[in-house]
Design an enzyme around this catalytic site. Sequence first.
Site, PDB file in Angstrom:
ATOM      1  N   ASN A 286      -7.152-103.774  88.737  1.00 13.33           N
ATOM      2  CA  ASN A 286      -5.996-103.671  89.613  1.00 13.33           C
ATOM      3  C   ASN A 286      -4.813-103.094  88.847  1.00 13.33           C
ATOM      4  O   ASN A 286      -4.813-103.086  87.606  1.00 13.33           O
ATOM      5  CB  ASN A 286      -5.636-105.025  90.237  1.00 13.33           C
ATOM      6  CG  ASN A 286      -5.997-106.193  89.357  1.00 13.33           C
ATOM      7  OD1 ASN A 286      -5.316-106.493  88.385  1.00 13.33           O
ATOM      8  ND2 ASN A 286      -7.112-106.846  89.673  1.00 13.33           N
TER       9      ASN A 286
ATOM     10  N   HIS B 148      -5.096-103.531  84.900  1.00  8.43           N
ATOM     11  CA  HIS B 148      -6.230-104.392  84.529  1.00  8.43           C
ATOM     12  C   HIS B 148      -7.524-103.618  84.715  1.00  8.43           C
ATOM     13  O   HIS B 148      -7.751-103.026  85.781  1.00  8.43           O
ATOM     14  CB  HIS B 148      -6.222-105.650  85.405  1.00  8.43           C
ATOM     15  CG  HIS B 148      -7.471-106.472  85.329  1.00  8.43           C
ATOM     16  ND1 HIS B 148      -8.105-106.769  84.145  1.00  8.43           N
ATOM     17  CD2 HIS B 148      -8.212-107.062  86.306  1.00  8.43           C
ATOM     18  CE1 HIS B 148      -9.171-107.518  84.392  1.00  8.43           C
ATOM     19  NE2 HIS B 148      -9.262-107.701  85.701  1.00  8.43           N
TER      20      HIS B 148
ATOM     21  N   SER C  41      -6.367-109.844  94.336  1.00  8.09           N
ATOM     22  CA  SER C  41      -6.525-111.275  94.055  1.00  8.09           C
ATOM     23  C   SER C  41      -5.850-111.681  92.759  1.00  8.09           C
ATOM     24  O   SER C  41      -5.630-112.867  92.515  1.00  8.09           O
ATOM     25  CB  SER C  41      -8.013-111.641  94.008  1.00  8.09           C
ATOM     26  OG  SER C  41      -8.678-110.897  92.998  1.00  8.09           O
ATOM     27  N   GLU C  42      -5.534-110.694  91.896  1.00  6.76           N
ATOM     28  CA  GLU C  42      -4.893-110.994  90.612  1.00  6.76           C
ATOM     29  C   GLU C  42      -3.374-110.809  90.658  1.00  6.76           C
ATOM     30  O   GLU C  42      -2.732-110.698  89.616  1.00  6.76           O
ATOM     31  CB  GLU C  42      -5.489-110.111  89.509  1.00  6.76           C
ATOM     32  CG  GLU C  42      -6.979-110.263  89.320  1.00  6.76           C
ATOM     33  CD  GLU C  42      -7.422-111.645  88.842  1.00  6.76           C
ATOM     34  OE1 GLU C  42      -6.593-112.587  88.826  1.00  6.76           O
ATOM     35  OE2 GLU C  42      -8.602-111.784  88.487  1.00  6.76           O
TER      36      GLU C  42
ATOM     37  N   TYR D  44       6.881 -91.615  68.244  1.00  4.80           N
ATOM     38  CA  TYR D  44       5.777 -90.681  68.471  1.00  4.80           C
ATOM     39  C   TYR D  44       5.865 -90.077  69.871  1.00  4.80           C
ATOM     40  O   TYR D  44       6.270 -90.740  70.829  1.00  4.80           O
ATOM     41  CB  TYR D  44       4.446 -91.408  68.306  1.00  4.80           C
ATOM     42  CG  TYR D  44       3.235 -90.556  68.598  1.00  4.80           C
ATOM     43  CD1 TYR D  44       2.767 -89.630  67.678  1.00  4.80           C
ATOM     44  CD2 TYR D  44       2.566 -90.665  69.811  1.00  4.80           C
ATOM     45  CE1 TYR D  44       1.661 -88.837  67.945  1.00  4.80           C
ATOM     46  CE2 TYR D  44       1.454 -89.884  70.091  1.00  4.80           C
ATOM     47  CZ  TYR D  44       1.008 -88.972  69.148  1.00  4.80           C
ATOM     48  OH  TYR D  44      -0.086 -88.198  69.437  1.00  4.80           O
TER      49      TYR D  44
ATOM     50  N   HIS E  85     -14.180-111.355  81.016  1.00  2.00           N
ATOM     51  CA  HIS E  85     -13.583-110.756  82.208  1.00  2.00           C
ATOM     52  C   HIS E  85     -13.205-109.291  82.004  1.00  2.00           C
ATOM     53  O   HIS E  85     -13.770-108.412  82.652  1.00  2.00           O
ATOM     54  CB  HIS E  85     -12.351-111.581  82.613  1.00  2.00           C
ATOM     55  CG  HIS E  85     -11.740-111.180  83.916  1.00  2.00           C
ATOM     56  ND1 HIS E  85     -10.992-112.061  84.684  1.00  2.00           N
ATOM     57  CD2 HIS E  85     -11.711-110.004  84.584  1.00  2.00           C
ATOM     58  CE1 HIS E  85     -10.574-111.439  85.786  1.00  2.00           C
ATOM     59  NE2 HIS E  85     -10.995-110.184  85.734  1.00  2.00           N
TER      60      HIS E  85
ATOM     61  N   HIS F  18     -11.977-103.190  83.681  1.00  2.00           N
ATOM     62  CA  HIS F  18     -13.236-103.799  83.252  1.00  2.00           C
ATOM     63  C   HIS F  18     -13.967-102.816  82.330  1.00  2.00           C
ATOM     64  O   HIS F  18     -15.192-102.680  82.394  1.00  2.00           O
ATOM     65  CB  HIS F  18     -14.109-104.147  84.456  1.00  2.00           C
ATOM     66  CG  HIS F  18     -13.508-105.168  85.368  1.00  2.00           C
ATOM     67  ND1 HIS F  18     -13.838-105.276  86.705  1.00  2.00           N
ATOM     68  CD2 HIS F  18     -12.593-106.135  85.143  1.00  2.00           C
ATOM     69  CE1 HIS F  18     -13.161-106.260  87.250  1.00  2.00           C
ATOM     70  NE2 HIS F  18     -12.390-106.800  86.319  1.00  2.00           N
TER      71      HIS F  18
ATOM     72  N   TYR G 165      -6.019 -97.627  63.294  1.00  2.00           N
ATOM     73  CA  TYR G 165      -4.571 -97.697  63.509  1.00  2.00           C
ATOM     74  C   TYR G 165      -4.180 -97.597  64.981  1.00  2.00           C
ATOM     75  O   TYR G 165      -3.092 -98.044  65.385  1.00  2.00           O
ATOM     76  CB  TYR G 165      -3.849 -96.630  62.682  1.00  2.00           C
ATOM     77  CG  TYR G 165      -3.919 -95.228  63.233  1.00  2.00           C
ATOM     78  CD1 TYR G 165      -2.942 -94.751  64.106  1.00  2.00           C
ATOM     79  CD2 TYR G 165      -4.965 -94.370  62.878  1.00  2.00           C
ATOM     80  CE1 TYR G 165      -3.006 -93.457  64.619  1.00  2.00           C
ATOM     81  CE2 TYR G 165      -5.035 -93.083  63.384  1.00  2.00           C
ATOM     82  CZ  TYR G 165      -4.058 -92.628  64.248  1.00  2.00           C
ATOM     83  OH  TYR G 165      -4.124 -91.368  64.759  1.00  2.00           O
TER      84      TYR G 165
ATOM     85  N   SER H  85      -6.762-105.574  97.645  1.00  2.00           N
ATOM     86  CA  SER H  85      -8.022-106.232  97.285  1.00  2.00           C
ATOM     87  C   SER H  85      -9.203-105.510  97.910  1.00  2.00           C
ATOM     88  O   SER H  85      -9.223-105.236  99.119  1.00  2.00           O
ATOM     89  CB  SER H  85      -7.993-107.683  97.773  1.00  2.00           C
ATOM     90  OG  SER H  85      -9.219-108.331  97.517  1.00  2.00           O
ATOM     91  N   GLY H  86     -10.196-105.162  97.081  1.00  2.00           N
ATOM     92  CA  GLY H  86     -11.488-104.737  97.584  1.00  2.00           C
ATOM     93  C   GLY H  86     -11.595-103.344  98.159  1.00  2.00           C
ATOM     94  O   GLY H  86     -12.578-103.046  98.839  1.00  2.00           O
TER      95      GLY H  86
END
Length: 220
Positions: free
Chosen positions: A29, A95, A75-76, A210, A157, A97, A116, A45-46
């Site tokens: 998300n 977020h 949901s998060e 940078y 997760h 996966h 680094y 969601s979804g």
Amino acid sequence: MMMQQQREAIVRYGCKMLTSQLTTGSGGNLSICDRAAGRVAISPSGIEYSDLQARDVVITDFDGQFVEGRCKPSSELGFHLALYRKRPDVQAVLHTHSVYATTMACLGWEIPAVHYLVGFSGHKVPLAPYATFGTAELARNVAEGIGACNAVLLANHGLVAVGADLGRAFNTAEEIELVARIYYQARSVGNPVILPEEEMNRVLERFATYGQPAREDDDV
């Protein structure tokens, strides 16, 4: 449409998460906050990112109350809001996966300064304890676990990255996925050498200047 620019950025970076192989389908998300207005735009969601439209992105306030949109928020939402409350410097949360970072999270390993480029997070990528997705416990774990870093692993997760805008949060997630892969491969054949703290201090100083200066049309 409220927060139209932010909604469009969430659609764009959701698709980039797919093409960069940081997630699949509707996994993960993204959100962007407007602190002055007290609003947060967050992915729904979804809904798969390839099907996502700007009008699907949900607007809430900082208490998580619905403001605008036609879908349910991620949901998060809880840990996004917890991060915005905990870190005034954070304007965007992403977020993922991603496979190698999630592998580290499933092993219960932090990612140390094996390369680094871990400096995109800080001196390391810390690990937040496991909690069921979408719960207040997970929100607390994420907000406490990230500390002053720009990324945190969620045990069993995935990964959360934060930034001053969504582009920087995405770049952090992408670079940390590379470092996670390097760490995995190095540990598969031997004991990787970890950069000392004083060297990482120098790296972070150099990272501060940078790249190119921010432009008005940079992603929000």
